[in-house]
Design an enzyme around this catalytic site. Structure first.
Site, PDB file in Angstrom:
ATOM      1  N   SER A  91     105.329  16.390 109.039  1.00 53.34           N
ATOM      2  CA  SER A  91     105.970  15.750 107.888  1.00 53.34           C
ATOM      3  C   SER A  91     105.821  16.579 106.618  1.00 53.34           C
ATOM      4  CB  SER A  91     105.327  14.381 107.664  1.00 53.34           C
ATOM      5  OG  SER A  91     103.923  14.543 107.636  1.00 53.34           O
ATOM      6  N   THR A 197     103.758  12.174 103.867  1.00 51.66           N
ATOM      7  CA  THR A 197     103.714  13.116 102.744  1.00 51.66           C
ATOM      8  C   THR A 197     102.291  13.239 102.218  1.00 51.66           C
ATOM      9  OG1 THR A 197     105.947  12.677 102.033  1.00 51.66           O
ATOM     10  CG2 THR A 197     104.436  13.357 100.312  1.00 51.66           C
ATOM     11  N   THR A 215     106.199  17.744 100.923  1.00 52.63           N
ATOM     12  CA  THR A 215     106.716  17.009 102.079  1.00 52.63           C
ATOM     13  C   THR A 215     107.919  17.706 102.682  1.00 52.63           C
ATOM     14  OG1 THR A 215     107.401  14.775 102.796  1.00 52.63           O
ATOM     15  CG2 THR A 215     108.414  15.628 100.813  1.00 52.63           C
ATOM     16  N   ARG A 225     119.761  15.606 101.223  1.00 52.68           N
ATOM     17  CA  ARG A 225     118.976  14.487 100.666  1.00 52.68           C
ATOM     18  C   ARG A 225     117.636  14.998 100.100  1.00 52.68           C
ATOM     19  NH1 ARG A 225     113.655  12.078 101.469  1.00 52.68           N
ATOM     20  NH2 ARG A 225     113.820   9.892 100.923  1.00 52.68           N
ATOM     21  N   THR A 248     103.632   7.945  98.569  1.00 53.36           N
ATOM     22  CA  THR A 248     104.146   8.289  99.888  1.00 53.36           C
ATOM     23  C   THR A 248     105.015   7.134 100.336  1.00 53.36           C
ATOM     24  OG1 THR A 248     103.508   8.856 102.161  1.00 53.36           O
ATOM     25  CG2 THR A 248     102.086   7.321 101.008  1.00 53.36           C
ATOM     26  N   GLY A 249     105.947   7.410 101.231  1.00 55.72           N
ATOM     27  CA  GLY A 249     106.792   6.343 101.718  1.00 55.72           C
ATOM     28  C   GLY A 249     108.252   6.577 101.418  1.00 55.72           C
TER      29      GLY A 249
END
Ligand code: SD4
Length: 343
Positions: A91, A197, A215, A225, A248-249
């Protein structure tokens, strides 16, 4: 009403789980604790904190610098380079999962104790985007470079262009292509599967705080993106008078609420890191009726060494290191406010 979720699912052939595996750092001895004070921890002297279990080896690298009186800026850069360079961490950096077209595109940002910032986004072929972000901060009058321009800047400064798509990541991508459906929302069975991340905050012996975030973004994202991770104030923000925060997320939710900046501003107004993280998560939950399908985690620390993390769904972990050693901790979550997940 067509929701964004409907749109994105409709963009693919059907719903599949992206299934990004969690990273284990089992070779590093850590203790697991549950905080007594509302999920808030107190750290002594210089410290470094970071997201997820891969924060454990990253903190170790950062700590070597802090422990020899190095700068927090060197510490956060060195720390997050560890997962960036690890092909088994799928990731971040080298070995990160590609976008839907098979390109590994990387996002990173860094911020120093004087409020200077640098970032790169949609960067291909450079294993250590955090070091390019630092150079953007130090060598240009700008904050952010993206895409081909960021890569050219990196090459001009001695970085090598490499193939970052590992055989393992390519295999997963080819497997994903069989259905090619796109769902950035978490799998209810493993809400953290797509989120790994690394965000890191460090305070050095001089008492200065710096931060970094890096990330490969959401797996199999649309080409082009960019998430929250390179956006100063979204995935990371530091104010040396107050403290810092990182995220993160699901980056889209972090960007829409500018979470890290919000947390630092709330701490400036007197909220503790735990309260500030809770409020930043509340802003996302309140605007999402389907919040149970969204994972975001925040990690914050103030200049007094108070540290906390909070996420929407359980399972978010963070690593803290100070003179007492390293602890891998379970964040509290909106879904389970009373207890740290798994603690
Ligand atoms: C993104 N926030 O690109 C990143 C993904 C992430 O842990 O955090 N994964 O939206």
């Amino acid at each position: 009403m067509t929701t964004r979720r409907d749109f994105l699912i409709g963009a693919g052939a059907g719903l599949v789980t992206l299934g990004l595996g969690r990273v284990q750092a089992s070779s590093h001895p850590v203790s697991r604790e549950v905080a007594e004070d509302g999920g808030q921890y107190r750290l002594q002297g210089p410290f470094v904190v970071s997201t997820w279990s891969h924060g454990v080896p990253a903190n170790a690298a950062a700590w070597e610098i802090l422990d020899s009186a190095g700068s927090a800026l060197d510490a956060v850069e060195t720390g997050v380079r560890v997962p960036e360079g690890d092909p088994d961490i799928i990731s971040v950096g080298y070995g990160g999962r590609p976008d839907r077209d098979g390109h590994v595109t990387l996002d990173a940002c860094i911020m120093d104790h004087e409020g200077n910032a640098g970032s790169v986004a949609f960067l291909e072929g450079i294993k250590h985007p955090i070091s390019v972000a630092r150079l953007v901060m130090e060598k240009t009058p700008h904050v952010m470079l993206v895409g081909a321009g960021a890569q050219r800047f990196a090459v001009d400064n001695g970085f090598e262009v490499e193939n970052l798509l590992t055989p393992a990541a390519e295999k997963e991508w080819r497997c994903w292509l069989e259905k090619a459906s796109y769902d950035p929302w978490p799998d209810p069975a493993d809400p953290n599967a797509a989120h790994d991340t690394i965000g890191m905050l460090a305070v050095d012996t001089a008492g200065n705080m710096c931060g970094a975030c890096t990330t490969s973004g959401l797996p199999f994202k649309m080409h082009g993106r960019v998430g929250d991770s390179p956006i100063i104030g979204a995935a990371m923000f530091v104010d040396n008078e107050v403290g810092g925060a990182c995220a993160t997320g699901l980056g889209e939710e972090v960007m829409k609420t500018l979470g890290s900046f919000l947390i630092v501003e709330l701490m400036r107004q007197g909220l503790s890191p735990a309260e500030a993280c809770h409020e930043a998560i509340a802003r996302i939950v309140r605007r999402n009726a389907d919040w149970k399908e969204v994972q975001v985690g925040y990690l914050a620390a103030d200049k007094q060494g108070r540290c906390a993390a909070f996420s929407i769904l359980p399972g978010f972990q963070f690593a803290v290191t100070d003179r007492e050693g390293t602890r891998l901790l379970d964040a509290r979550s909106w879904a389970h406010p009373e207890a740290a997940a798994g603690g």
